[in-house]
Scaffold this active site. Sequence first.
Site, short mmCIF file in Angstrom:
data_model
loop_
_atom_site.label_atom_id
_atom_site.label_comp_id
_atom_site.label_asym_id
_atom_site.label_seq_id
_atom_site.Cartn_x
_atom_site.Cartn_y
_atom_site.Cartn_z
N ASN A 69 -6.09 2.30 -13.02
CA ASN A 69 -4.34 1.12 -12.36
C ASN A 69 -3.36 1.75 -12.44
O ASN A 69 -3.49 2.37 -13.56
CB ASN A 69 -4.64 -0.34 -12.85
CG ASN A 69 -3.94 -1.28 -12.78
OD1 ASN A 69 -3.89 -1.53 -11.58
ND2 ASN A 69 -3.16 -2.50 -13.95
N HIS A 88 0.51 1.01 -13.27
CA HIS A 88 1.50 -0.64 -13.59
C HIS A 88 3.07 -0.11 -14.23
O HIS A 88 3.43 0.93 -14.14
CB HIS A 88 1.11 -0.90 -15.15
CG HIS A 88 1.76 -2.27 -15.51
ND1 HIS A 88 1.86 -3.73 -14.85
CD2 HIS A 88 2.89 -2.49 -16.09
CE1 HIS A 88 2.31 -4.91 -15.28
NE2 HIS A 88 2.91 -3.86 -16.11
N ARG A 106 -15.78 -16.03 -9.08
CA ARG A 106 -15.09 -14.35 -9.31
C ARG A 106 -15.68 -14.05 -9.63
O ARG A 106 -16.01 -12.61 -8.94
CB ARG A 106 -14.31 -14.97 -10.47
CG ARG A 106 -13.33 -13.23 -11.09
CD ARG A 106 -12.48 -13.47 -12.29
NE ARG A 106 -11.43 -14.33 -12.28
CZ ARG A 106 -10.18 -14.65 -11.61
NH1 ARG A 106 -9.73 -13.42 -11.00
NH2 ARG A 106 -9.42 -15.31 -11.98
N ASP A 151 -3.95 -4.81 -18.00
CA ASP A 151 -3.10 -4.19 -18.42
C ASP A 151 -3.53 -3.26 -19.47
O ASP A 151 -2.49 -3.12 -20.47
CB ASP A 151 -1.87 -4.42 -17.95
CG ASP A 151 -1.01 -4.42 -16.09
OD1 ASP A 151 -1.83 -4.34 -15.75
OD2 ASP A 151 -0.22 -5.87 -16.83
N ARG A 195 -6.12 -8.80 -8.23
CA ARG A 195 -6.67 -9.79 -8.01
C ARG A 195 -7.57 -9.62 -10.03
O ARG A 195 -7.49 -8.86 -10.01
CB ARG A 195 -8.38 -10.05 -7.51
CG ARG A 195 -8.33 -10.36 -6.44
CD ARG A 195 -7.30 -12.18 -6.30
NE ARG A 195 -8.16 -13.01 -6.74
CZ ARG A 195 -8.49 -13.99 -7.02
NH1 ARG A 195 -6.78 -14.19 -7.01
NH2 ARG A 195 -8.87 -14.91 -7.18
N ILE A 196 -7.44 -10.62 -10.61
CA ILE A 196 -8.22 -10.24 -11.81
C ILE A 196 -9.92 -9.86 -12.13
O ILE A 196 -10.77 -10.65 -11.36
CB ILE A 196 -8.17 -11.21 -12.85
CG1 ILE A 196 -6.60 -11.73 -13.64
CG2 ILE A 196 -8.95 -11.00 -14.76
CD1 ILE A 196 -5.94 -12.29 -13.98
N GLY A 220 0.43 -2.02 -0.10
CA GLY A 220 0.32 -0.02 -0.85
C GLY A 220 1.13 0.99 -0.14
O GLY A 220 0.52 2.24 0.90
N SER A 221 2.18 1.53 -0.28
CA SER A 221 2.31 2.61 -0.78
C SER A 221 1.96 3.34 -1.60
O SER A 221 1.90 4.92 -0.96
CB SER A 221 4.20 2.35 -0.76
OG SER A 221 4.38 1.55 -2.18
C1 GRF Z 1 3.25 -1.01 -7.16
O1 GRF Z 1 4.40 -1.17 -8.29
C2 GRF Z 1 2.43 -1.12 -8.65
O2 GRF Z 1 2.58 -0.61 -9.68
C3 GRF Z 1 1.51 -2.65 -8.70
O3 GRF Z 1 2.03 -3.26 -7.89
C4 GRF Z 1 3.03 -2.08 -6.77
C5 GRF Z 1 2.24 -2.43 -5.55
O4 GRF Z 1 2.94 -1.69 -4.75
N1 GRF Z 1 0.63 -2.69 -9.55
P1 GRF Z 1 2.59 -0.87 -2.66
O5 GRF Z 1 1.26 -2.17 -2.68
O6 GRF Z 1 1.71 0.40 -3.47
O7 GRF Z 1 3.07 -0.32 -2.34
#
Ligand code: GRF
Length: 221
Positions: A110, A112, A68, A148, A94-95, A15-16
């Site tokens: 999202n 990525h 799902r 993605d 999760r998808i 969750g950063s």
């Molecule tokens: C990040 O690299 C994000 O792009 C990817 O998963 C990671 C999640 O990091 N989808 P965090 O949980 O927000 O620290």
Amino acid sequence: MHKKVDIGVLVSGSGSNLQSLINHIESGKLDAEIKIVVSNNPDAYALERCRNHHIPFSVIEHRQYASREEFDRRLIDALNSVGTELVVMAGFMRILSSEFFKAFPLRIMNIHPALLPAFPGTHVQKKALDYGVKFSGCTVHFAEEGVDTGPIIIQSAVPVYDDDSDDTLAERILREEHRIYPQAIQFYAEGRLKIDGRRVLIIDNPGPSDSVLHNPPLERF
Ligand code: GRF
């Protein structure tokens, strides 16, 4: 004056990115309110961050649902029950089914950790290193069915160094994630995203400077 956008954040892990959104909201730079954080993982450190900042959260464990679609329906209900306008996927592993995308058309973002459409999926920092690219980075995009894919809102390019490991590259990319996600959501809050097919145009953005990046730097040319 635009109004704050009510967001629901989906997480699975550290969750950063969630923390970055919280920090930018608290400092008044991001006009959003986190109405709910939903985690499919009861042990996600992201939940600790919610506790620390008094943000409502809900744990919805995918394992407890037969399909799902059933899991996704619970997610939709949780997000709708608090008036979520924009769904923000922040490390959600999760998808999602088509039902979920239909419930929030062009209202799901999202992030990525690669320059899409290069390296979709998982373990992408390693894939970028193994491929030998000189730049990688991160992408915020509208999420649609398909992993993605979806119209790209903003990207940040970072150089890949000769002595990078998966971890050092991931760290450099993550620092940029923490900048471009709040920016993408702020564009949304200000009503400045115009979607034109696959292209997302930012209304009244000054546009990129004319500087070009090289890695390695050019020496004679
Ligand atoms: C990040 O690299 C994000 O792009 C990817 O998963 C990671 C999640 O990091 N989808 P965090 O949980 O927000 O620290």
